[in-house]
Write a protein that holds these residues in place. Structure first.
Motif, PDB file in Angstrom:
ATOM      1  N   ALA A 140      35.120  40.434  41.517  1.00 43.65           N
ATOM      2  CA  ALA A 140      35.468  40.146  40.114  1.00 43.65           C
ATOM      3  C   ALA A 140      35.752  41.441  39.360  1.00 43.65           C
ATOM      4  N   LYS A 141      34.962  42.494  39.634  1.00 43.83           N
ATOM      5  CA  LYS A 141      35.190  43.788  38.973  1.00 43.83           C
ATOM      6  C   LYS A 141      36.547  44.369  39.373  1.00 43.83           C
ATOM      7  N   ILE A 142      36.864  44.290  40.663  1.00 45.67           N
ATOM      8  CA  ILE A 142      38.143  44.807  41.150  1.00 45.67           C
ATOM      9  C   ILE A 142      39.298  44.055  40.502  1.00 45.67           C
ATOM     10  N   TYR A 143      39.176  42.734  40.433  1.00 46.59           N
ATOM     11  CA  TYR A 143      40.208  41.925  39.785  1.00 46.59           C
ATOM     12  C   TYR A 143      40.342  42.298  38.310  1.00 46.59           C
ATOM     13  N   ASP A 144      39.205  42.460  37.649  1.00 43.48           N
ATOM     14  CA  ASP A 144      39.228  42.799  36.225  1.00 43.48           C
ATOM     15  C   ASP A 144      39.889  44.149  35.983  1.00 43.48           C
ATOM     16  N   ASP A 145      39.681  45.105  36.885  1.00 44.79           N
ATOM     17  CA  ASP A 145      40.333  46.408  36.749  1.00 44.79           C
ATOM     18  C   ASP A 145      41.852  46.246  36.737  1.00 44.79           C
ATOM     19  N   ASP A 146      42.386  45.376  37.617  1.00 44.92           N
ATOM     20  CA  ASP A 146      43.824  45.112  37.631  1.00 44.92           C
ATOM     21  C   ASP A 146      44.274  44.467  36.324  1.00 44.92           C
ATOM     22  N   VAL A 147      43.513  43.478  35.867  1.00 42.44           N
ATOM     23  CA  VAL A 147      43.882  42.781  34.626  1.00 42.44           C
ATOM     24  C   VAL A 147      43.896  43.764  33.463  1.00 42.44           C
ATOM     25  N   GLN A 148      42.897  44.647  33.404  1.00 43.05           N
ATOM     26  CA  GLN A 148      42.826  45.626  32.315  1.00 43.05           C
ATOM     27  C   GLN A 148      43.991  46.609  32.350  1.00 43.05           C
ATOM     28  N   SER A 149      44.392  47.041  33.550  1.00 43.00           N
ATOM     29  CA  SER A 149      45.449  48.051  33.634  1.00 43.00           C
ATOM     30  C   SER A 149      46.851  47.466  33.753  1.00 43.00           C
ATOM     31  N   LEU A 150      46.976  46.256  34.321  1.00 50.17           N
ATOM     32  CA  LEU A 150      48.303  45.692  34.575  1.00 50.17           C
ATOM     33  C   LEU A 150      48.587  44.390  33.832  1.00 50.17           C
ATOM     34  N   GLY A 151      47.525  43.691  33.472  1.00 51.10           N
ATOM     35  CA  GLY A 151      47.693  42.386  32.838  1.00 51.10           C
ATOM     36  C   GLY A 151      47.619  41.226  33.822  1.00 51.10           C
ATOM     37  N   TYR A 152      47.516  41.522  35.107  1.00 45.36           N
ATOM     38  CA  TYR A 152      47.402  40.503  36.146  1.00 45.36           C
ATOM     39  C   TYR A 152      46.792  41.136  37.394  1.00 45.36           C
ATOM     40  N   VAL A 153      46.409  40.304  38.356  1.00 47.57           N
ATOM     41  CA  VAL A 153      45.850  40.800  39.614  1.00 47.57           C
ATOM     42  C   VAL A 153      46.964  40.783  40.659  1.00 47.57           C
ATOM     43  N   THR A 154      47.219  41.929  41.256  1.00 43.43           N
ATOM     44  CA  THR A 154      48.294  42.023  42.241  1.00 43.43           C
ATOM     45  C   THR A 154      47.897  41.342  43.554  1.00 43.43           C
ATOM     46  N   THR A 155      48.906  40.980  44.319  1.00 47.01           N
ATOM     47  CA  THR A 155      48.633  40.358  45.620  1.00 47.01           C
ATOM     48  C   THR A 155      47.962  41.341  46.575  1.00 47.01           C
ATOM     49  N   HIS A 156      48.336  42.625  46.481  1.00 48.33           N
ATOM     50  CA  HIS A 156      47.692  43.572  47.397  1.00 48.33           C
ATOM     51  C   HIS A 156      46.233  43.805  47.016  1.00 48.33           C
ATOM     52  N   THR A 157      45.908  43.739  45.725  1.00 51.45           N
ATOM     53  CA  THR A 157      44.508  43.861  45.320  1.00 51.45           C
ATOM     54  C   THR A 157      43.709  42.680  45.849  1.00 51.45           C
ATOM     55  N   LYS A 158      44.243  41.477  45.705  1.00 52.50           N
ATOM     56  CA  LYS A 158      43.535  40.290  46.204  1.00 52.50           C
ATOM     57  C   LYS A 158      43.292  40.401  47.707  1.00 52.50           C
ATOM     58  N   THR A 159      44.283  40.891  48.425  1.00 54.21           N
ATOM     59  CA  THR A 159      44.137  41.013  49.873  1.00 54.21           C
ATOM     60  C   THR A 159      43.121  42.091  50.237  1.00 54.21           C
ATOM     61  N   MET A 160      43.247  43.265  49.651  1.00 58.83           N
ATOM     62  CA  MET A 160      42.334  44.357  49.990  1.00 58.83           C
ATOM     63  C   MET A 160      40.904  44.038  49.542  1.00 58.83           C
ATOM     64  N   ALA A 161      40.753  43.185  48.513  1.00 55.99           N
ATOM     65  CA  ALA A 161      39.422  42.810  48.028  1.00 55.99           C
ATOM     66  C   ALA A 161      38.722  41.818  48.949  1.00 55.99           C
ATOM     67  N   VAL A 162      39.354  41.433  50.051  1.00 60.24           N
ATOM     68  CA  VAL A 162      38.652  40.644  51.066  1.00 60.24           C
ATOM     69  C   VAL A 162      37.469  41.475  51.589  1.00 60.24           C
ATOM     70  N   ASN A 163      37.629  42.791  51.603  1.00 63.24           N
ATOM     71  CA  ASN A 163      36.538  43.711  51.903  1.00 63.24           C
ATOM     72  C   ASN A 163      36.385  44.621  50.679  1.00 63.24           C
ATOM     73  N   PRO A 164      35.699  44.124  49.640  1.00 64.01           N
ATOM     74  CA  PRO A 164      35.663  44.868  48.369  1.00 64.01           C
ATOM     75  C   PRO A 164      35.003  46.237  48.479  1.00 64.01           C
ATOM     76  N   GLU A 165      34.037  46.381  49.364  1.00 63.41           N
ATOM     77  CA  GLU A 165      33.385  47.688  49.510  1.00 63.41           C
ATOM     78  C   GLU A 165      34.358  48.719  50.071  1.00 63.41           C
ATOM     79  N   ALA A 166      35.159  48.322  51.034  1.00 63.96           N
ATOM     80  CA  ALA A 166      36.159  49.243  51.590  1.00 63.96           C
ATOM     81  C   ALA A 166      37.209  49.582  50.536  1.00 63.96           C
ATOM     82  N   TYR A 167      37.608  48.582  49.752  1.00 62.51           N
ATOM     83  CA  TYR A 167      38.592  48.819  48.692  1.00 62.51           C
ATOM     84  C   TYR A 167      38.047  49.815  47.668  1.00 62.51           C
ATOM     85  N   GLU A 168      36.813  49.630  47.261  1.00 59.35           N
ATOM     86  CA  GLU A 168      36.189  50.553  46.300  1.00 59.35           C
ATOM     87  C   GLU A 168      36.051  51.953  46.898  1.00 59.35           C
ATOM     88  N   ALA A 169      35.708  52.041  48.169  1.00 63.88           N
ATOM     89  CA  ALA A 169      35.584  53.349  48.824  1.00 63.88           C
ATOM     90  C   ALA A 169      36.944  54.053  48.842  1.00 63.88           C
TER      91      ALA A 169
END
Length: 194
Positions: free
Chosen positions: A17-46
Motif C-alpha cells: 500500500a505504501k509503494i502504491y501510495d508513493d506512485d499516486v503521490q508522485s504520478l497520480g496513479y499506480v504504474t503497471t511496473h510498480t504493481k508487478t515489482m510490488a509482488v515482492n515489496p521488500e525487494a522493490y523497496e531495497a
C-alpha cells in the motif's frame, strides 16, 4: 501482460500500500511496473533504496540521460516513457525531443554524448567493455566517483528494465507526456533495434 497476479489497489496493505501510495503521490496513479515489482515489496523497496543511494549526489539531468541511453539499449519502452516524463524536470521538451530521436546529433556537449554512449554499451554489450571505456569518460572530465555513479545508474536501469521485460509487464503511457515526445521516445527504440 504479466503472468504474475498483482495486488489490486483496493486490496493493497502494508508495504505494498505504501509503494502504491508513493506512485499516486508522485504520478497520480499506480504504474503497471510498480504493481508487478510490488509482488515482492521488500525487494522493490531495497532497489529504490539502492537507487536513492546511487543518485543522491548525481545531477538529475545526468541521471536521466544515462537512464534514457541504457533503456534504449536494453529495448525497454517502459523505462523510455517513464523516464521521458521524469527527464522533463531537468531537460526542456524541445531538447528532450532531439535527444530521444538521436542523442549523438542533439547538440549535447561531448561529455554528455560520451556518458550516454558508455551507458548504451554497458547495457548492450558489457562483456566487451574495457579500461578504454572508463578512460574515455575520464578524458571528458568525469571523476572516479562520477564514473562509478554513471556505471551504477546504468546497471540499476538494467536490473529494473530487464525484470519488467522478462515479466511481460503491460506498457504504461504516462498521460502527461505529449504524444510527440512519446512518439520520439518509442521511434528511437525501433531505430535502436534495427
Amino acid at each position: 501482460m504479466t503472468v504474475l497476479r498483482t495486488t489490486p489497489e483496493s486490496e493493497a496493505t502494508g508495504l505494498t500500500a505504501k509503494i502504491y501510495d508513493d506512485d499516486v503521490q508522485s504520478l497520480g496513479y499506480v504504474t503497471t511496473h510498480t504493481k508487478t515489482m510490488a509482488v515482492n515489496p521488500e525487494a522493490y523497496e531495497a532497489f529504490e533504496a539502492l537507487l536513492g543511494t546511487i543518485t543522491a549526489a548525481m545531477d538529475l539531468r545526468r541521471y536521466e540521460l544515462v537512464t534514457l541511453a541504457a533503456a534504449a539499449a536494453i529495448g525497454s519502452t517502459h523505462c523510455r516513457l517513464a523516464h521521458g516524463r521524469k527527464a522533463l524536470k531537468a531537460i526542456p521538451e524541445a531538447e528532450l525531443l532531439r535527444i530521444a530521436r538521436d542523442f549523438r546529433n542533439a547538440g549535447l556537449p561531448p561529455a554528455e554524448v560520451a556518458m550516454m554512449e558508455y551507458a548504451e554499451k554497458l547495457s548492450s554489450n558489457a562483456a566487451e567493455m574495457t579500461k578504454a571505456d572508463g578512460l574515455r569518460l575520464r578524458e571528458h572530465g568525469f571523476s572516479d566517483k562520477e564514473i562509478m555513479d554513471i556505471t551504477l545508474a546504468a546497471a540499476a536501469r538494467n536490473y529494473l528494465s530487464r525484470s519488467v521485460l522478462a515479466l511481460g509487464v503491460e506498457l504504461d503511457r504516462p498521460p502527461t507526456l505529449s504524444s510527440e515526445l512519446q512518439d520520439a521516445l518509442l521511434a528511437s527504440m525501433e531505430t535502436h533495434r534495427a
